[in-house]
Write a protein that holds these residues in place. Structure first.
Motif, mmCIF file in Angstrom:
data_model
loop_
_atom_site.group_PDB
_atom_site.id
_atom_site.type_symbol
_atom_site.label_atom_id
_atom_site.label_comp_id
_atom_site.label_asym_id
_atom_site.label_seq_id
_atom_site.Cartn_x
_atom_site.Cartn_y
_atom_site.Cartn_z
ATOM 1 N N UNK A 225 27.190 -4.333 -12.540
ATOM 2 C CA UNK A 225 28.646 -4.350 -13.328
ATOM 3 C C UNK A 225 29.769 -3.879 -12.658
ATOM 4 N N UNK A 226 29.654 -2.810 -11.805
ATOM 5 C CA UNK A 226 30.814 -2.212 -11.195
ATOM 6 C C UNK A 226 30.774 -2.812 -9.565
ATOM 7 N N UNK A 227 32.011 -2.561 -9.314
ATOM 8 C CA UNK A 227 32.203 -2.881 -7.628
ATOM 9 C C UNK A 227 31.997 -1.695 -6.882
ATOM 10 N N UNK A 228 31.948 -1.519 -5.600
ATOM 11 C CA UNK A 228 31.917 -0.547 -4.794
ATOM 12 C C UNK A 228 33.078 0.188 -4.786
ATOM 13 N N UNK A 229 34.282 -0.468 -4.891
ATOM 14 C CA UNK A 229 35.598 0.349 -5.094
ATOM 15 C C UNK A 229 35.741 1.342 -6.288
ATOM 16 N N UNK A 230 35.218 0.680 -7.314
ATOM 17 C CA UNK A 230 35.209 1.306 -8.486
ATOM 18 C C UNK A 230 34.226 2.377 -8.601
ATOM 19 N N UNK A 231 33.241 2.484 -7.908
ATOM 20 C CA UNK A 231 32.162 3.528 -7.922
ATOM 21 C C UNK A 231 32.585 4.597 -6.886
ATOM 22 N N UNK A 232 33.393 4.276 -5.821
ATOM 23 C CA UNK A 232 33.992 5.277 -5.133
ATOM 24 C C UNK A 232 35.224 6.015 -5.664
ATOM 25 N N UNK A 233 35.948 5.295 -6.334
ATOM 26 C CA UNK A 233 37.180 5.784 -7.052
ATOM 27 C C UNK A 233 36.615 6.750 -8.254
ATOM 28 N N UNK A 234 35.537 6.618 -9.053
ATOM 29 C CA UNK A 234 35.172 7.336 -9.963
ATOM 30 C C UNK A 234 34.126 8.229 -10.136
ATOM 31 N N UNK A 235 33.304 8.005 -9.290
ATOM 32 C CA UNK A 235 32.034 8.760 -8.895
ATOM 33 C C UNK A 235 32.262 9.772 -7.622
ATOM 34 N N UNK A 236 33.095 9.585 -6.897
ATOM 35 C CA UNK A 236 33.005 10.477 -5.653
ATOM 36 C C UNK A 236 34.048 11.331 -5.641
ATOM 37 N N UNK A 237 33.568 12.524 -5.334
ATOM 38 C CA UNK A 237 34.632 13.846 -5.190
ATOM 39 C C UNK A 237 34.468 14.582 -4.100
#
Length: 434
Positions: A225-237
């Motif tokens: 459902x999600x793109x890699x860009x969305x994952x990197x933006x919302x999940x990575x810190x």
């Protein structure tokens, strides 16, 4: 700085909740309040005790807590955890049973790097120790690994497994639980091509996403459902200033825990409300079933961002393992090269994380392996946790795995407490996949 600020904000909220719980418990526990005939103070103290313990466990690495086992001689043998190989992102550890000769069964238990520590497999290790020499991959919390240690992705994970197997030698049986199943299969295929003499004798894959599309679940659908860009933006810190890994990009354990809890939110909420009631009524204890489960469940670790993202991109989205296209260190592994390693898959009929069909796909990938060396087992009423640590594992799955190990060893093991019969190769592989 935005990613680092978010990480520190999450840690601040966790720390604040822990402090509020401790404060409430201390305040409501003053002896003077016992003179007031109002249960409010008992409930306040109970809420504080449960809250403090809950949020404090989130940043603690649990102990293995396996002090001894009863040997064949009827005596208690102490357990010593030894480090065989020490690496920045994970160690290979051995559970040495003092005063006991080395067992013929040598097992490498590959623990998942999916948010929890390797101690999640504590009961699995404890159940295997009486009959096996047990080695475990003990992955480190990424927040404690300095940036200078470099990256760690799915290829690095696979190469770690390759090194561990080569260190232990070919007289080895590997059991991979959940997330590492596809990467352990890849490591075995890599050895089959690069160093055939270092291959293990058998490989047991338990509830792993070898082919996530075989039977989609909420976990696998999320990756779609999600793109890699969305994952990197919302999940990575970035790790905050409190830890040695300051500045390292990670998928935070606290964020993972939020995802874990949301999958069964109502059940977890009820469990905590019930526990507060038990504490208030004096019916709880330090190691009661609630604390025993949640002390482990709440203890989460950060994952290296590159490992999390490459897992989603290459294993779940790209299906590189499922389609036999996985590349390790510039070399495309061929699962058809596995010709001598016996492979068994174990799945749970009620597994809502790696549903039945995802793991057994490994047998179809091993095109060079004869059917006599392939086996599969489905435990109908077991969920994800039950197939490696619950009653189903102890009563049904573990004896089958030990039989499979014996059937694919050069000689029968010296002893087998739960399976005294000496299984023949055909008997252990009677559930071989067609």
């Amino acid at each position: 700085m935005r990613y680092m600020t978010t990480y520190d904000l999450m840690e601040t909220l966790r720390n604040t909740n822990q402090w509020m719980g401790a404060s409430a418990m201390s305040l409501a526990s003053y002896p003077v309040f016992s003179m007031v005939p109002n249960p409010m103070f008992q409930w306040m103290a109970a809420w504080g005790e449960v809250t403090e313990r809950t949020f404090q466990r989130m940043v603690c690495k649990p102990d293995w807590g396996i002090e001894s086992i009863t040997g064949e001689d009827g005596r208690d043998h102490l357990i010593k955890v030894e480090t065989v190989i020490e690496r920045p992102f994970g160690d290979l550890i051995h559970f040495d049973v003092t005063g006991r000769e080395e067992m013929d069964r040598r097992v490498l238990l590959v623990a998942p790097m999916s948010g929890h520590y390797a101690t999640l497999l504590r009961s699995t290790v404890r159940s295997l120790l009486p009959d096996c020499e047990v080695y475990v991959t003990d992955w480190h919390n990424a927040r404690d690994i300095p940036v200078s240690a470099g990256k760690f992705d799915v290829e690095d994970y696979t190469l770690y497994l390759v090194d561990f197997m080569q260190q232990l030698g070919s007289d080895l049986h590997v059991i991979a639980v959940c997330q590492p199943a596809p990467l352990t299969l890849a490591a075995t295929a890599y050895l089959a091509e690069k160093n055939p003499h270092a291959q293990p004798r058998s490989l047991t894959l338990i509830g792993g996403p070898v082919d996530p599309d075989a039977t989609p679940t909420d976990v696998t659908d999320f990756g779609r459902r999600v793109t890699m860009g969305q994952l990197e933006e919302t999940m990575i810190q970035r790790v905050g200033f409190k830890y040695k890994g300051v500045g390292r990009l990670v998928y935070p354990g606290l964020l993972q825990l939020q995802s874990f809890m949301s999958m069964n939110g109502e059940r977890h909420a009820k469990a905590f409300v019930d526990q507060i009631g038990r504490v208030a009524q004096g019916e709880a204890s330090d190691h009661d079933p609630h604390n025993k489960f949640y002390d482990e469940y709440l203890a989460v670790m950060d994952m290296p961002a590159e490992f999390y993202l490459s897992t989603v991109e290459r294993i779940f989205k790209g299906l590189e393992v499922a389609q036999n296209r996985f590349v390790v260190d510039g070399h495309q592994v061929d699962f058809g090269a596995i010709t001598n390693v016996a492979v068994k898959t174990v799945e749970g009929g009620k597994d809502d994380i790696s549903a039945p069909g995802q793991c057994i796909a490994a047998l179809d990938l091993c095109t060079g392996l004869p059917d006599s060396k392939k086996a599969s087992y489905l435990e109908p009423d077991a969920g994800h946790y039950g197939i490696f640590a619950g009653r189903s594992w102890r009563n049904n799955i573990r004896p089958l795995v030990l039989d499979f190990i014996d059937a694919n060893s050069e000689a029968p093991a010296k002893r087998s407490r739960t399976s005294p019969r000496k299984a023949k190769a055909k008997a252990a592989n009677k559930n071989a996949a067609a």
